[in-house]
Design a protein around this motif. Structure first.
Motif, PDB file in Angstrom:
ATOM      1  N   UNK A 429     -13.865 -11.922 -17.766  1.00 13.15           N
ATOM      2  CA  UNK A 429     -12.586 -11.527 -17.171  1.00 13.15           C
ATOM      3  C   UNK A 429     -11.620 -10.979 -18.220  1.00 13.15           C
ATOM      4  N   UNK A 430     -11.628 -11.567 -19.420  1.00 18.88           N
ATOM      5  CA  UNK A 430     -10.750 -11.064 -20.481  1.00 18.88           C
ATOM      6  C   UNK A 430     -11.126  -9.640 -20.846  1.00 18.88           C
ATOM      7  N   UNK A 431     -12.419  -9.377 -20.972  1.00 19.94           N
ATOM      8  CA  UNK A 431     -12.857  -8.011 -21.299  1.00 19.94           C
ATOM      9  C   UNK A 431     -12.480  -7.035 -20.188  1.00 19.94           C
ATOM     10  N   UNK A 432     -12.613  -7.482 -18.929  1.00 18.69           N
ATOM     11  CA  UNK A 432     -12.232  -6.616 -17.827  1.00 18.69           C
ATOM     12  C   UNK A 432     -10.734  -6.296 -17.860  1.00 18.69           C
ATOM     13  N   UNK A 433      -9.907  -7.315 -18.156  1.00 20.90           N
ATOM     14  CA  UNK A 433      -8.466  -7.099 -18.226  1.00 20.90           C
ATOM     15  C   UNK A 433      -8.103  -6.139 -19.344  1.00 20.90           C
ATOM     16  N   UNK A 434      -8.742  -6.259 -20.497  1.00 15.31           N
ATOM     17  CA  UNK A 434      -8.469  -5.347 -21.601  1.00 15.31           C
ATOM     18  C   UNK A 434      -8.851  -3.920 -21.235  1.00 15.31           C
ATOM     19  N   UNK A 435      -9.974  -3.778 -20.547  1.00 12.82           N
ATOM     20  CA  UNK A 435     -10.399  -2.433 -20.139  1.00 12.82           C
ATOM     21  C   UNK A 435      -9.426  -1.833 -19.133  1.00 12.82           C
ATOM     22  N   UNK A 436      -8.921  -2.646 -18.196  1.00 16.73           N
ATOM     23  CA  UNK A 436      -7.971  -2.143 -17.212  1.00 16.73           C
ATOM     24  C   UNK A 436      -6.652  -1.727 -17.861  1.00 16.73           C
ATOM     25  N   UNK A 437      -6.180  -2.563 -18.798  1.00 17.14           N
ATOM     26  CA  UNK A 437      -4.927  -2.232 -19.480  1.00 17.14           C
ATOM     27  C   UNK A 437      -5.074  -0.949 -20.277  1.00 17.14           C
ATOM     28  N   UNK A 438      -6.161  -0.800 -20.978  1.00 18.57           N
ATOM     29  CA  UNK A 438      -6.384   0.401 -21.774  1.00 18.57           C
ATOM     30  C   UNK A 438      -6.489   1.632 -20.879  1.00 18.57           C
ATOM     31  N   UNK A 439      -7.162   1.466 -19.726  1.00 19.14           N
ATOM     32  CA  UNK A 439      -7.267   2.599 -18.813  1.00 19.14           C
ATOM     33  C   UNK A 439      -5.913   3.032 -18.266  1.00 19.14           C
ATOM     34  N   UNK A 440      -5.078   2.084 -17.912  1.00 15.71           N
ATOM     35  CA  UNK A 440      -3.751   2.417 -17.410  1.00 15.71           C
ATOM     36  C   UNK A 440      -2.903   3.114 -18.474  1.00 15.71           C
ATOM     37  N   UNK A 441      -2.999   2.606 -19.700  1.00 16.06           N
ATOM     38  CA  UNK A 441      -2.237   3.215 -20.785  1.00 16.06           C
ATOM     39  C   UNK A 441      -2.720   4.640 -21.056  1.00 16.06           C
ATOM     40  N   UNK A 442      -4.019   4.864 -20.984  1.00 16.54           N
ATOM     41  CA  UNK A 442      -4.533   6.213 -21.225  1.00 16.54           C
ATOM     42  C   UNK A 442      -4.086   7.194 -20.141  1.00 16.54           C
ATOM     43  N   UNK A 443      -3.899   6.677 -18.912  1.00 19.75           N
ATOM     44  CA  UNK A 443      -3.427   7.560 -17.846  1.00 19.75           C
ATOM     45  C   UNK A 443      -1.965   7.956 -18.076  1.00 19.75           C
ATOM     46  N   UNK A 444      -1.141   7.013 -18.546  1.00 22.02           N
ATOM     47  CA  UNK A 444       0.298   7.257 -18.672  1.00 22.02           C
ATOM     48  C   UNK A 444       0.692   7.776 -20.039  1.00 22.02           C
ATOM     49  N   UNK A 445      -0.066   7.396 -21.100  1.00 23.72           N
ATOM     50  CA  UNK A 445       0.297   7.756 -22.465  1.00 23.72           C
ATOM     51  C   UNK A 445      -0.895   8.422 -23.150  1.00 23.72           C
ATOM     52  N   UNK A 446      -0.552   9.010 -24.308  1.00 26.09           N
ATOM     53  CA  UNK A 446      -1.592   9.579 -25.177  1.00 26.09           C
ATOM     54  C   UNK A 446      -1.832   8.609 -26.329  1.00 26.09           C
ATOM     55  N   UNK A 447      -3.045   8.158 -26.506  1.00 20.78           N
ATOM     56  CA  UNK A 447      -3.377   7.186 -27.542  1.00 20.78           C
ATOM     57  C   UNK A 447      -3.830   7.917 -28.800  1.00 20.78           C
ATOM     58  N   UNK A 448      -3.320   7.473 -29.929  1.00 23.40           N
ATOM     59  CA  UNK A 448      -3.608   8.118 -31.215  1.00 23.40           C
ATOM     60  C   UNK A 448      -4.364   7.133 -32.091  1.00 23.40           C
ATOM     61  N   UNK A 449      -5.463   7.608 -32.655  1.00 21.82           N
ATOM     62  CA  UNK A 449      -6.245   6.800 -33.604  1.00 21.82           C
ATOM     63  C   UNK A 449      -5.621   6.946 -34.979  1.00 21.82           C
ATOM     64  N   UNK A 450      -5.135   5.837 -35.528  1.00 19.98           N
ATOM     65  CA  UNK A 450      -4.455   5.900 -36.811  1.00 19.98           C
ATOM     66  C   UNK A 450      -5.393   6.249 -37.962  1.00 19.98           C
ATOM     67  N   UNK A 451      -6.677   5.988 -37.809  1.00 19.13           N
ATOM     68  CA  UNK A 451      -7.623   6.258 -38.897  1.00 19.13           C
ATOM     69  C   UNK A 451      -8.142   7.693 -38.879  1.00 19.13           C
ATOM     70  N   UNK A 452      -7.772   8.467 -37.841  1.00 21.77           N
ATOM     71  CA  UNK A 452      -8.280   9.829 -37.726  1.00 21.77           C
ATOM     72  C   UNK A 452      -7.171  10.805 -38.140  1.00 21.77           C
ATOM     73  N   UNK A 453      -7.314  11.535 -39.261  1.00 23.68           N
ATOM     74  CA  UNK A 453      -6.269  12.480 -39.696  1.00 23.68           C
ATOM     75  C   UNK A 453      -6.042  13.599 -38.689  1.00 23.68           C
ATOM     76  N   UNK A 454      -7.102  14.045 -38.033  1.00 24.58           N
ATOM     77  CA  UNK A 454      -6.950  15.131 -37.068  1.00 24.58           C
ATOM     78  C   UNK A 454      -6.072  14.713 -35.890  1.00 24.58           C
TER      79      UNK A 454
END
Length: 812
Positions: A429-454
């Motif tokens: 259930x914890x993994x499912x909740x994390x996946x749902x939160x990440x999916x919602x954030x990706x729909x509303x916001x743009x996620x940036x990988x701090x380790x990727x210079x591009x």
């Protein structure tokens, strides 16, 4: 189970000779030392620094010792340790002609002259019979190293498995293992000796000035032992081996006069012995980290024996004559170096994985029964410890979902498996909740990988605002996945009051969701049906066999019963002679036993007649085989003289007559094989019939003695049996006046001679079997000379096709 380090023990054995150099070789038995006094060479000049005296300290001296004394000194204790789980090695080292092969194998002209290997085999099976609590399996292998190539000396046996063209030396948990070397099961001493004689027949030998039967290869005869307890059900077992090594002798070409192929063999022998000495020197040097075992096949195969986990004993064979004094000093120098090598003998205990798994499964089942009994006594009978089914795991997930929603206050847990399943559900259930939160954030916001210079560069182009230090200002803290939420410009940042109102709205929405909980989904498992079959008792098939040689003597017992006599006959004053009374007894009281005896004698005579006729037929077939082979050889010679025609396809063209002869030869050989097998079966039947005849005769004489005593002798007279009176015939005599053939006469005489030493029977039987098999192979040979059977691509070398002189049979 490791033991203390032990040094290699070395004994010196001198070859018996009439020219023993007593003035140069001093044997000090009490000090266990050999002192060599050399003579100064006058050709070296005035200044001569040669060493003239040498002293060698050894573990024992065997001077003019018999084969039995040698074995009691070096081999008796090693066999006992072998059956206790320790590996062992016995090796003979010395110059050519010093008696290494005689020490190891012995001579067969006299049973007392047998060597270490036959005596070791006899002791192995003798101790196996004494150890009734252990089930011991014996396997035999025989390796030959000839010109740095390995050969299996037992590959010529009919049941030998042909492996690949090359044999390789590998190392595993059991130690050194030679892939491609066959291990033959030996159930008794005779089978093991038969394998020894077979291998000795295949060894490579040659003649030179110092030895007429010089071994041209190193040979390792190995006895593999596997011991399991009959009383203990443990999966532990012991596996050990004994290497009996007959090293080829070092040679000086100036003395042996070897040339050609013999010279090349001598070069390989000296080279391998030199590498063996280098390995010994490396083992004695404590500063050496690398031991050159892989320089030669010999040292690699003996890695366990020198510096390994073996009890190792070496016999240094010397030829103590004046002409051989230099080789004697060289052998003793090697012996003293060998004494510095330390081994670590250990009991080789292993665990059978199959038995170990069965034992653990049995223990688990027993513990489950104990736990079930404990739960019953504690009123916890509903607890089960079996793995959870799919329906049970689904029910636990539903309970965890209801617990998270708030509709369930407690989760019922009664065993460890359920606890593990509950934690697994929480993790899911914890993994499912994390996946749902990440999916919602990706729909509303743009996620940036701090380790990727591009990604950072693309965010800057999109208008991302950075602080004074050059770092981007993120909304919220970055999570463990190393990404941040897109950055908003400072004018668009929410105020504190807006954040508080948004938080209140989220809490009220969550309270409404709790008011309407999710319905629980109960899963009822489908009822399982099990079909049972009524087991029927096994039917026992009874097979009856009618034999024309076995006759039931129950009727004879009934006829001789004392109650069958109606009235006692009057006793005469003078008893009749035994011969007359015996004829009357056979016609009256002993008629039934006499009838059985006559029938068995007739059957015996018929079988012996069939045996003689079949033997004559086999001899005639053998003569026809020889004549046909000679005719084929003559045709082949004529064809070669006239010029052989070879077509384009390369096949040989022969005449019709030669083809018919070859076809006839094959048919004769097939007939010879079938007749020979039938002859063996008939001989077995003859022995069985002879045994029945002897039993009936003894029964008849015994019943006659009882009848004669009760009928004609008074109670006061001394009872004398027929055998004591000089009547009766010894068992084994032929009664139908059929003379013995030469083979039967030889077998009877041999049995009488073996009665003097019963332990020699397996030795002579195995030797006879080997010679007979080779005689049969020569008779069944093709028209062309026999070649050693080999695998395509395998190395070849010349071997003898007849038994060596040291194991020849006495012709009969």
């Amino acid at each position: 189970m490791m033991s203390k380090r032990s040094k290699v023990r070395v004994f010196v054995r001198t070859r018996p000779t009439s020219n023993f150099a007593h003035d140069m070789v001093d044997l000090r038995n009490e000090e266990k030392a050999v002192v060599i006094h050399g003579k100064r060479d006058s050709n070296q000049g005035v200044v001569n620094n040669q060493i003239m005296d040498w002293s060698f300290k050894l573990d024992g001296i065997l001077h003019n010792a018999s084969q039995e004394q040698v074995y009691e000194t070096v081999g008796n204790e090693m066999i006992t340790n072998l059956l206790s789980g320790y590996n062992g090695t016995l090796l003979c080292y010395g110059q050519t002609g010093a008696g290494k092969t005689f020490t190891m194998t012995g001579a067969t002209e006299n049973f007392r002259h047998r060597g270490l290997i036959p005596r070791a085999l006899a002791q192995v099976y003798r101790e196996i019979e004494e150890r009734q609590d252990n089930a011991v399996t014996v396997r035999i292998s025989y390796l030959e190293i000839y010109n740095e190539m390995m050969f299996d000396l037992l590959s010529t046996l009919p049941d030998a498995i042909q492996y690949g063209p090359q044999m390789t030396i590998t190392e595993d948990e059991f130690g050194i293992n030679i892939k491609g070397l066959t291990h033959h099961l030996a159930h008794n001493e005779e089978e093991a000796l038969n394998l020894l004689f077979e291998g000795e027949t295949n060894r490579a030998i040659a003649a030179h000035s110092l030895n007429q039967a010089s071994s041209r290869s190193h040979c390792i005869f190995t006895i593999h032992i596997e011991s399991r307890s009959r009383t203990d059900s443990s999966a532990k077992y012991m596996k050990s081996k004994l290497n009996l090594v007959d090293l080829a002798g070092s040679e000086r070409l100036s003395k042996t006069g070897s040339a050609g192929k013999t010279q090349q063999e001598a070069m390989y022998i000296n080279k391998s012995l030199t590498f063996l000495e280098q390995t010994i020197i490396a083992l004695t040097d404590k500063r050496r980290e690398h031991i050159p075992y892989r320089q030669t096949k010999l040292t690699h195969a003996l890695k366990d024996s020198i510096g390994g986990n073996c009890n190792t004993i070496m016999i240094a064979n010397v030829w103590a004559e004046k002409e051989q004094i230099e080789e004697t000093v060289s052998t003793l120098r090697f012996a003293t170096r060998m004494m510095c090598v330390a081994n670590e003998p250990a009991i080789n205990e292993f665990y059978d994985p199959v038995l170990l798994v069965k034992k653990l499964e049995k223990e688990i089942k027993h513990l489950k029964h104990e736990l079930a009994m404990h739960d019953t006594l504690a009123n916890r009978g509903q607890v089960t410890y079996e793995p959870l089914s799919d329906s049970q795991q689904h029910e636990i997930q539903n309970q965890v979902r209801r617990y998270l929603d708030g509709s369930l206050e407690e989760i019922d847990v009664i065993n460890i498996r359920q606890i593990q399943s509950v934690f697994g559900a929480f993790k899911t259930f914890v993994n499912q909740m994390e996946s749902e939160v990440e999916g919602r954030l990706r729909v509303k916001y743009t996620l940036i990988d701090k380790t990727d210079p591009n990604s950072i560069a693309a965010a800057q182009k999109a208008g991302v605002v950075f602080d004074e230090e050059g770092n981007a200002t993120y909304v919220g803290e970055p999570d463990n996945q190393n990404f941040g939420i897109g950055i908003a410009p400072s004018p668009t940042k929410p105020t504190h009051s807006a954040v508080v109102s948004a938080t209140k709205r989220a809490r009220s929405k969550k309270a409404k969701e709790r008011a309407s909980p999710l319905p629980s989904k109960g899963v009822s498992p489908a009822p399982s049906t099990q079909q049972t079959e009524r087991s029927t008792p096994p039917r026992v098939a009874v097979e009856t066999r009618d034999s024309n040689t076995r006759v039931d003597s129950s009727s004879a017992n009934d006829s001789m019963h004392p109650g069958s006599e109606t009235a006692p006959q009057p006793r005469p004053n003078t008893p009749p002679p035994r011969t007359v009374a015996f004829e009357d007894f056979k016609q009256e009281k002993g008629s039934e036993i006499n009838r059985i005896l006559v029938e068995n004698k007739d059957i015996l005579g018929t079988k012996k007649k069939e045996c003689r006729e079949l033997a004559k037929m086999i001899n005639l077939t053998k003569q026809e085989i020889d004549n046909t082979r000679m005719a084929i050889e003559k045709m082949k010679t004529d064809r070669m003289e006239q010029g052989e025609f070879t077509p384009e396809n390369g096949e040989m063209v022969i005449s019709e007559d030669e083809f018919q002869l070859i076809k006839k030869l094959k048919e004769l050989k097939a007939s010879y094989r079938s007749d020979y097998e039938e002859l063996r079966n008939i001989k077995s039947e003859v022995q069985y019939c002879q045994k029945l005849v002897d039993q009936c005769r003894q029964r008849l004489i015994s019943e006659f003695d009882n009848w004669y005593t009760s009928s004609f002798l008074s109670n006061g007279e001394e009872v004398v049996t027929s055998n004591q009176a000089g009547f009766g015939i010894r068992p084994g005599t032929i009664y139908n006046n059929v003379p013995e053939d030469e083979g039967e006469k030889f077998d009877r005489l041999q049995k009488e001679l073996l009665m003097e030493n019963p332990d020699s029977a397996p030795y002579y039987n195995a030797r006879m079997r080997t010679v007979r098999r080779h005689t049969l192979e020569e008779a069944m040979d093709q028209a062309h000379p026999k070649q050693r059977s080999k695998v395509v691509g395998a190395p070849t070398r010349t071997v003898r096709n007849t038994p060596p002189n040291r194991i020849t049979m006495v012709q009969h």
